[in-house]
Design a protein around this motif. Structure first.
Motif, PDB file in Angstrom:
ATOM      1  N   TYR A 194       0.843  -1.202   0.000  1.00 34.06           N
ATOM      2  CA  TYR A 194       0.000   0.000   0.000  1.00 34.06           C
ATOM      3  C   TYR A 194       0.878   1.253   0.000  1.00 34.06           C
ATOM      4  O   TYR A 194       0.372   2.378  -0.041  1.00 34.06           O
ATOM      5  N   ARG A 195       2.188   1.038   0.076  1.00 33.48           N
ATOM      6  CA  ARG A 195       3.165   2.126  -0.063  1.00 33.48           C
ATOM      7  C   ARG A 195       4.378   1.575  -0.818  1.00 33.48           C
ATOM      8  O   ARG A 195       4.526   0.366  -0.966  1.00 33.48           O
ATOM      9  N   ASN A 196       5.230   2.443  -1.296  1.00 35.85           N
ATOM     10  CA  ASN A 196       6.427   2.006  -2.016  1.00 35.85           C
ATOM     11  C   ASN A 196       7.356   1.247  -1.074  1.00 35.85           C
ATOM     12  O   ASN A 196       7.511   1.608   0.101  1.00 35.85           O
ATOM     13  N   ARG A 197       7.963   0.172  -1.613  1.00 37.56           N
ATOM     14  CA  ARG A 197       8.883  -0.641  -0.824  1.00 37.56           C
ATOM     15  C   ARG A 197      10.205  -0.797  -1.579  1.00 37.56           C
ATOM     16  O   ARG A 197      10.227  -0.737  -2.820  1.00 37.56           O
ATOM     17  N   PRO A 198      11.316  -1.029  -0.851  1.00 31.12           N
ATOM     18  CA  PRO A 198      12.610  -1.223  -1.505  1.00 31.12           C
ATOM     19  C   PRO A 198      12.817  -2.650  -2.013  1.00 31.12           C
ATOM     20  O   PRO A 198      13.940  -3.045  -2.302  1.00 31.12           O
ATOM     21  N   PHE A 199      11.740  -3.420  -2.117  1.00 30.71           N
ATOM     22  CA  PHE A 199      11.786  -4.783  -2.649  1.00 30.71           C
ATOM     23  C   PHE A 199      10.562  -4.975  -3.522  1.00 30.71           C
ATOM     24  O   PHE A 199       9.589  -4.207  -3.439  1.00 30.71           O
ATOM     25  N   THR A 200      10.598  -5.987  -4.358  1.00 31.57           N
ATOM     26  CA  THR A 200       9.509  -6.198  -5.306  1.00 31.57           C
ATOM     27  C   THR A 200       8.475  -7.173  -4.757  1.00 31.57           C
ATOM     28  O   THR A 200       8.739  -7.924  -3.805  1.00 31.57           O
ATOM     29  N   ARG A 201       7.316  -7.174  -5.388  1.00 27.03           N
ATOM     30  CA  ARG A 201       6.255  -8.116  -5.052  1.00 27.03           C
ATOM     31  C   ARG A 201       6.729  -9.561  -5.262  1.00 27.03           C
ATOM     32  O   ARG A 201       6.464 -10.439  -4.443  1.00 27.03           O
ATOM     33  N   ASP A 202       7.454  -9.800  -6.350  1.00 29.80           N
ATOM     34  CA  ASP A 202       7.948 -11.155  -6.617  1.00 29.80           C
ATOM     35  C   ASP A 202       8.925 -11.613  -5.543  1.00 29.80           C
ATOM     36  O   ASP A 202       8.922 -12.789  -5.155  1.00 29.80           O
ATOM     37  N   GLU A 203       9.762 -10.709  -5.071  1.00 29.69           N
ATOM     38  CA  GLU A 203      10.700 -11.064  -3.999  1.00 29.69           C
ATOM     39  C   GLU A 203       9.952 -11.461  -2.734  1.00 29.69           C
ATOM     40  O   GLU A 203      10.323 -12.435  -2.056  1.00 29.69           O
TER      41      GLU A 203
END
Length: 203
Positions: free
Chosen positions: A67-76
């Motif tokens: 719901y906010r930007n993250r320093p990792f991806t959804r796939d990770e």
């Protein structure tokens, strides 16, 4: 008492490690450095829908993580979630031997989200062991609701007293027992074999 004809198994904590229980969630939060309180307040609001198959894994992650930007991806994040599932090899081998004997109807009754459930069924060859998958994500019911056990009985048309349900949690077993199912709380493989033996299950 009637002879056992059907054996129903929980998955997490019995055949495999839990898929996305408290321990697995904490591991993910620590790995990705997420705020525990914030995550769990959101998780509790959507977990019922997630495990009943009402929302997808992507929708669940949208509401709890992305719901906010993250320093990792959804796939990770997804890959890490899936990696937390590990087999209990000796118990799996025992269940496979019971299935191969052809003596007992083997089924699953478990609470799990669709994507994790399908991943675990495929990766650990559960289709070769079980003939019926009464998973919360498929049937829209969760343990310990009585309806999920009743559905398993209705689908197999096997008398509850001729059925045994194996789970690691007492409350899930209590609700199954109220319908007349025989129950075993899983602790160790040796204890499981002993208790099945007492019920007349041939090993």
């Amino acid at each position: 008492m009637p002879a056992i004809r059907a054996i129903f198994w929980d998955v997490g904590g019995v055949l495999l490690t839990n898929a996305w229980d408290h321990t697995q969630r904490i591991a993910a939060l620590e790995h990705f450095r997420l705020d525990e309180e914030e995550f769990h307040s959101r998780h509790e609001m959507v977990v019922s829908s997630f495990e009943r198959g009402k929302i997808t894994l992507d929708e669940y992650l949208d509401r709890t993580v992305f719901y906010r930007n993250r320093p990792f991806t959804r796939d990770e994040f997804r890959d890490y979630m899936f990696s937390l599932s590990q087999p209990m090899q000796e118990v799996l081998a025992f269940a496979r031997a019971l299935a191969d004997s052809g003596t007992y109807f083997m089924g699953m009754i478990n609470n799990e989200s669709r994507e994790l459930n399908l991943h675990r069924i495929e990766k650990y060859g559960l289709r070769k062991i079980f003939r019926l998958f009464v998973s919360s994500c498929f049937v829209g019911l969760r343990k310990p609701e009585s309806g999920i056990y009743r559905l398993a009985i209705d689908l197999t048309q096997i008398n509850p007293q001729e059925s045994c349900f194996i789970d690691d949690r007492a409350l899930n077993l209590e609700c199954a027992a109220k319908l007349g199912m025989r129950t075993i709380q899983m602790q160790t493989l040796g204890q499981l074999k002993d208790e099945l033996g007492k019920l007349g299950v041939k090993q």
